[in-house]
Design an enzyme around this catalytic site. Structure first.
Site, PDB file in Angstrom:
ATOM      1  N   SER A 151      -0.281  -2.665   6.473  1.00  0.00           N
ATOM      2  CA  SER A 151       0.523  -1.619   7.298  1.00  0.00           C
ATOM      3  C   SER A 151       0.511  -0.187   6.636  1.00  0.00           C
ATOM      4  CB  SER A 151       1.877  -2.190   7.034  1.00  0.00           C
ATOM      5  OG  SER A 151       2.997  -1.249   7.654  1.00  0.00           O
ATOM      6  N   TYR A 165       8.342  -6.307   1.806  1.00  0.00           N
ATOM      7  CA  TYR A 165       7.325  -6.275   2.781  1.00  0.00           C
ATOM      8  C   TYR A 165       6.362  -5.126   2.343  1.00  0.00           C
ATOM      9  CZ  TYR A 165       5.140  -5.424   7.321  1.00  0.00           C
ATOM     10  OH  TYR A 165       4.203  -5.330   8.601  1.00  0.00           O
TER      11      TYR A 165
END
Ligand code: NAD
Length: 261
Positions: A151, A165
């Site tokens: 990401s 995350y």
């Protein structure tokens, strides 16, 4: 998607995790449209089966199979990789795409050990298991391409905190680089795909108010959320021989976020 379809993955066998939704769903259909045979894996059995139905209705039978697999479980991942071999004879592409972002408030102070452990188990350990079993098979056939979904938040600090995350995706980048270096001479390529914020269930459940959505969009030079198909097209490039001299990269498809200050 409408004909004519391509041949960029003809003769190749792909395993895609998280194939029941978002990036995994779009990539499964796109890879099949380019000639690949696809194992569609997801913890959501119905989602994976629906993706296979879609592929079959578009391109005919024998192009895809589904499997219920929780990527955080070694046995499930082993079965998923071995299904590619038993069903289609080999594995040429692994797209380790499944991941979670816990919808709870997840900053360093408020997050819990349970959220931390679950996120690491799926987002990091799941990628490791996939690579481990795919490498063993790819060695037998002279190589392959492995794409791990990270990401943009692993490249820049996220303004909306999601500490477990972010840490998990940083681990994916680091692991991918090391694997790329270690296995380069075996012709197994590893690249990370770093999406920007997308209009998929994963993010829309997290940014569950207009205020949160707008807060995130402030950081996107293009001023919009990305579409899953835009990630699938990048994954297709990384999966295909078009990217034959690329390994160990953090490939960003992020609406310009990482270019901004
Ligand atoms: P999505 O929610 O549309 O799809 C995720 C899929 O993964 C779902 O089908 C889900 O059932 C599956 N999944 C979840 N846990 C699993 C497990 N343990 N085993 C197997 N499958 C599991 O989300 P998406 O946006 O397509 O996300 C795909 C990847 O992209 C994730 O790794 C995510 O972290 C990453 N990503 C997403 C965004 C975004 O804005 N959506 C941004 C950057 C990175």
């Amino acid at each position: 998607m409408s004909p004519p379809y391509g041949t960029r993955l003809s003769g190749k066998v792909a395993v895609i995790t998280g194939a029941g939704s978002g990036i995994g769903l779009e990539s499964s259909v796109l890879f099949a449209s380019e000639g690949a045979q696809v194992v569609c894996a997801d913890i959501n059995e119905k989602g994976a089966a629906a993706t296979v139905e879609k592929i079959t209705s578009m391109f005919g039978a024998g192009r895809a199979v589904s499997i219920k697999a929780d990527v955080s479980k070694e046995e499930d991942v082993k079965k998923m990789i071995h299904l590619a071999v038993s069903e289609f004879g080999k594995i040429s592409i692994l797209f380790n795409n499944a991941g979670i972002m816990h919808p709870a408030d997840d900053n360093a102070i408020t997050t819990s050990e349970d959220i931390w452990d679950l996120t690491m188990k799926i987002n990091v350990k799941g990628v490791w298991w996939g690579c481990k079993y795919a490498i063993e098979e790819m060695r037998k056939t002279g190589g392959g391409s492995i794409i791990n979904t990270a990401s943009f938040v692993a490249l820049r600090g996220a303004a909306t905190p999601q500490i477990a995350y972010t840490a998990s995706k940083g681990a994916v980048l680091a692991m991918t680089r090391e694997l790329a270096v270690v296995h380069a001479k075996e012709n197994i390529r590893f690249n990370s795909l770093c999406p920007g914020p997308l209009k998929t269930p994963l993010l829309m459940e997290f940014l569950n108010t207009e205020e949160k959505k707008n807060r995130r969009l402030v950081h996107v030079p293009m001023g919009r959320f990305g579409e899953a198909i835009e990630q699938a097209k990048a994954a297709l490039f990384l999966a295909s021989d078009d990217s034959s001299y690329m390994t160990g990269t953090d490939f960003t498809v992020d609406g310009g976020i990482c270019a901004a200050y």
